[in-house]
Every structure is written in structure tokens, then in C-alpha cells.
Design an enzyme around this catalytic site. Structure first.
Site, PDB file in Angstrom:
ATOM      1  CE  LYS A 171      -3.643  -2.493  -0.130  1.00  0.00           C
ATOM      2  NZ  LYS A 171      -3.138  -3.727  -0.693  1.00  0.00           N
TER       3      LYS A 171
HETATM    4  C1  LIG Z   1      -8.921  -3.385  -2.234  1.00  0.00           C
HETATM    5  C2  LIG Z   1      -8.422  -4.065  -0.996  1.00  0.00           C
HETATM    6  N1  LIG Z   1      -9.263  -4.246   0.042  1.00  0.00           N
HETATM    7  C3  LIG Z   1      -8.864  -4.816   1.174  1.00  0.00           C
HETATM    8  C4  LIG Z   1      -7.565  -5.245   1.344  1.00  0.00           C
HETATM    9  C5  LIG Z   1      -7.169  -5.949   2.610  1.00  0.00           C
HETATM   10  O1  LIG Z   1      -6.156  -5.324   3.291  1.00  0.00           O
HETATM   11  P1  LIG Z   1      -5.151  -6.165   4.252  1.00  0.00           P
HETATM   12  O2  LIG Z   1      -4.217  -6.908   3.372  1.00  0.00           O
HETATM   13  O3  LIG Z   1      -4.481  -5.101   5.048  1.00  0.00           O
HETATM   14  O4  LIG Z   1      -5.974  -7.041   5.097  1.00  0.00           O
HETATM   15  C6  LIG Z   1      -6.642  -5.067   0.311  1.00  0.00           C
HETATM   16  C7  LIG Z   1      -5.242  -5.519   0.459  1.00  0.00           C
HETATM   17  O5  LIG Z   1      -4.569  -5.962  -0.426  1.00  0.00           O
HETATM   18  C8  LIG Z   1      -7.078  -4.452  -0.902  1.00  0.00           C
HETATM   19  O6  LIG Z   1      -6.246  -4.268  -1.921  1.00  0.00           O
END
Ligand SMILES: Cc1ncc(COP(=O)(O)O)c(C=O)c1O
Length: 415
Positions: free
Chosen positions: A189
Site C-alpha cells: 500500500k
Molecule cells: C482493495 C483491498 N481491500 C482490502 C484489502 C485488505 O487489506 P489487508 O491486506 O491489510 O488485510 C486489500 C489488500 O490488499 C485491498 O487491496
């Protein structure tokens, strides 16, 4: 390779983390005020993100996935409900809906590669409770249209901003337009603390419910157990002082990082823009998106496949994780137990709900992604199809070299 924040980890993060370690206190609550060297980093990070997002409340959590689940539960979404979500997203957007007890309804994307408002209208049923908009690859979706649909049908608008921290829409920070917005701070991110997430909202009641769910039913800023006062059972998705320390340093790097990404993206785009037949993903406002990825559309899937191969990459449709066709566990509605609630939950089926997913069920999405290639500007991630491109540490000279390479390879097919 990770995202831009991870590439920029340095002395600032080390100093922040050392402050926490030297305090000897790693927990988000000060359980013995005055007796510890509590640094309050989680609280500081929540206040920082709330201020940046121009909202009243923020809750830091251990991941973007738990932020989504908590936001849905905070809104009261559960068994019998449907939530509309795009078929092009990370699987967590979809699985959080299923684990809240509701049923994900997949909708098409348009040339923004985000939710298509026209298809969202078609997917609304009496069971629909929310629209989950996902701002994919740093580019905000058509929020005016989606908000108008949500308001007209009395639905919640949930913004999954995991891939768009730092973007805005018509002058408003992303995540602040729907009832609730969520972020992820995993390593791919914009900014990162290894893992991590955040919920933002202006609704005090929703904030308290989210906070309670993320910490065993407790209320914000507690100093001990609150027996007798907890509204419902919760879980533990808490963020730690160590993670918050890293994120504070990353937050301070954000403006410079975004500026650099924007400059590189503009340059890359301008150097390939005149290739005949090459089109770009629709970006509503190039000043307000992140500049992490540059997506191009080729005239047909065959050319896109050949060019992607030459680039050592893949077309987005085949890149992996982010396309519903490649989510076999979703297509088969596989949950951890054979009963596979929420899809078979009586609250759902007895109100006429019946959900089937299949490959090819979103032809518009499939057509767009079969011709799409992602070029990395700051997130070289093969599972997003952005294996080719530059990273945040590259300067304009490297951008120009890579753009020339793209021109040379694409020029074989585009005449
Ligand atoms: C669009 C989207 N939503 C939710 C998430 C979930 O985040 P995390 O990996 O921090 O749980 C991601 C992570 O890749 C994502 O790209």
C-alpha cells in the site's frame, strides 16, 4: 516487490520505533496512567488520519481486512443482507461481506476500473443494504453517482480505500464521502506498517460500534475492563504502539512521495500517449488520484497478451488475485464449514435470496481486463499485473528508459 511506503522505510521509522521500545510500553491503552512511559502512538496515528481525512473519528486496526469486517458489523450488516461489490477487487472486500454474515453481489466495473453505477442500479434487490465501492489502484471511483444511488435507495456507501490512501475526490479526502471508509497499511500500500488498517467516519455511534467490535465490546480510551457496559461481543483486531510508530513516520513522508509518483506518472504517460490505438484507464482527476499505477488498454486481447508477455508481465484479467474469475473459493461459495453460511443462511434463502457465481458472469469487466496492462509507477506487484514499470525510488531518467522500452515493444503491434 512491495509498495512505495516500504521502499522508503528509513531512519525516521527507526527513531519512532526506538521511542516506543525505550518507553518499554507497547500497548495501545495506558492501563496504569502516570506509572508507565506510554507514548500514545496509536492515538496519535488515529488523530493524524482523522485530521488528514477531514473526519471526526478513526480507529486503527491490525489489517485492512479486519477494518472492512468491523465497518460492516458497525453498520449492522449481517445475515439476510446483500452488499454490492465490484468483481475486480482484492478478495478481502468480498470475504469481509461473507464473514459479516451477508451475501456479496458482484457488479461490473467501467473504464475507471471501478464500480459501474449503471450496473449497480441493476443489482439492487429488497435485500441490498450497502454498496461497497473500491478505489482500485489509487484511482477514485464515480462517487457522485454511487452516492446518489445509495441515497435514493437508502443504502450505506462503504468506501474500501485500501489501495488509495492519500487520494481525494472533488476536493474531499477519499473515505470521507460514504458513511465509512477503510484503509490498509500492508506492504503493497501507499504507506505501510507491515500490516495494519484504519476505519474513518463522521458518525459517532458508528465509531463506537466499530471500536467495540475491534476490541471485545469496549469503548474508546478505556483504562481497564468495562464490565456491565459492553454493547455486544467483539473480537481483538487492535493495532500496537510499534506499528503506529512506523505509520507516523510514513505519514510524514506521504506528501513528498505522492508528488514524486505524480511527476513520474505524468512523464511516463506523456511518452507513450501517441502510440496508435493505445488508450488509458479513465481517471476522473489526475491531480487527485495517487499515481501508483498507469493502466493502458490495448485494441484487442490478442495484442494485449502478446505485449504483456514481451514486457514480462500479464494482462490484468490473468494477473491473479484481484479478478473474481480467479477466486475459486468465492465461485464455489466455500466457507470454513460445510454449512457455508452466509450463502445458505435461512435469513437469506427464506427471503428469496439465491446467489450463484460463475466464471464469465461479468462480461464487461472481463472484456476490459482482457485488454488491460498495468504499468507500475510505485507498486511493482505481479499479482496486480504490474510486473513491468518503475518503482518509487526511480527518477525521471529511469522513467524515460522504461517508457522507451514500452514504446519499442508496443510499437511492434500498434501501427
Ligand atoms: C482493495 C483491498 N481491500 C482490502 C484489502 C485488505 O487489506 P489487508 O491486506 O491489510 O488485510 C486489500 C489488500 O490488499 C485491498 O487491496
Amino acid at each position: 516487490m512491495p509498495g512505495p511506503g516500504m521502499e522508503l522505510v528509513g531512519e525516521e521509522e527507526i527513531q519512532e520505533v526506538l521511542e516506543v521500545l525505550r518507553s518499554g510500553y507497547l500497548y495501545r491503552y495506558d492501563v496504569a496512567p502516570g506509572k508507565t512511559k506510554f507514548q500514545g502512538k496509536v492515538i496519535k496515528v488515529e488523530e493524524y488520519v482523522a485530521r488528514l481525512s477531514k473526519v471526526q473519528y478513526a480507529v486503527a486496526l491490525n489489517s485492512g481486512t479486519s477494518a472492512l469486517l468491523t465497518a460492516l458489523i458497525g453498520l449492522g450488516i449481517g445475515p439476510g443482507d446483500e452488499v454490492i461489490v465490484p468483481g475486480f477487487t482484492f478478495v478481502a472486500s468480498i470475504s469481509s461481506i461473507a464473514f459479516a454474515g451477508a451475501v456479496p453481489v458482484l457488479a461490473e466495473i467501467d473504464r475507471t476500473l471501478n464500480l459501474d453505477p449503471e450496473d449497480v442500479k441493476k443489482k439492487i434487490t429488497p435485500r441490498t443494504k450497502a454498496i461497497m465501492v473500491v478505489h482500485m489502484m489509487g484511482n477514485p471511483a464515480r462517487l457522485d453517482e454511487l452516492k446518489a444511488i445509495a441515497d435514493e435507495h437508502n443504502l450505506f456507501l462503504v468506501e474500501d480505500c485500501a489501495q488509495a490512501f492519500g487520494a481525494s475526490y472533488r476536493g474531499r479526502p477519499i473515505g470521507s464521502i460514504g458513511q465509512v471508509g477503510t484503509f490498509s497499511f500492508n506492504v503493497y500500500k501507499t504507506i505501510t506498517s507491515g500490516d495494519g488498517g484504519m476505519i474513518i467516519t463522521d458518525d459517532e455511534e458508528l465509531y463506537k460500534r466499530c471500536f467495540a467490535f475491534h476490541d471485545q465490546g469496549h469503548s474508546p480510551r478505556r483504562t481497564g475492563a468495562e464490565i456491565g457496559k459492553r454493547p455486544f461481543l467483539g473480537l481483538d483486531f487492535r493495532y500496537t504502539e510499534l506499528q503506529a510508530a512506523v505509520l507516523l513516520a510514513q505519514l510524514r513522508k506521504l506528501p513528498k512521495m505522492l508528488d514524486h509518483l505524480q511527476t513520474n506518472k505524468r512523464r511516463f504517460r506523456s511518452l507513450i500517449a501517441d502510440l496508435p490505438g493505445l488508450e488509458f484507464r479513465e481517471v476522473l482527476d489526475s491531480e487527485e488520484e495517487l499515481g501508483t499505477i498507469l493502466t493502458v488498454f490495448l485494441p484487442d486481447p490478442d495484442i494485449a497478451q502478446k505485449l504483456a508477455k514481451d514486457l514480462g508481465s500479464k494482462v490484468v484479467a490473468e494477473a491473479g488475485w484481484h479478478v473474481y474469475n480467479n477466486m475459486e473459493h468465492l465461485l464455489d461459495q466455500r466457507m470454513p464449514t460445510p454449512v457455508h453460511c452466509s450463502f445458505s443462511c435461512p435469513n437469506y434463502t427464506e427471503s428469496g435470496g439465491q446467489m450463484r457465481y460463475s466464471k464469465g458472469m461479468l462480461p464487461q469487466t472481463d472484456e476490459l481486463l482482457s485488454r488491460a496492462i498495468n504499468i507500475s509507477i510505485g507498486v511493482p506487484d505481479p499479482s496486480l499485473g504490474s510486473a513491468f514499470g518503475v518503482s518509487v525510488t526511480d527518477d525521471l531518467e529511469v522513467v524515460e528508459e522504461r517508457a522507451a522500452e514500452f514504446r519499442r515493444l508496443a510499437g511492434q503491434y500498434l501501427k
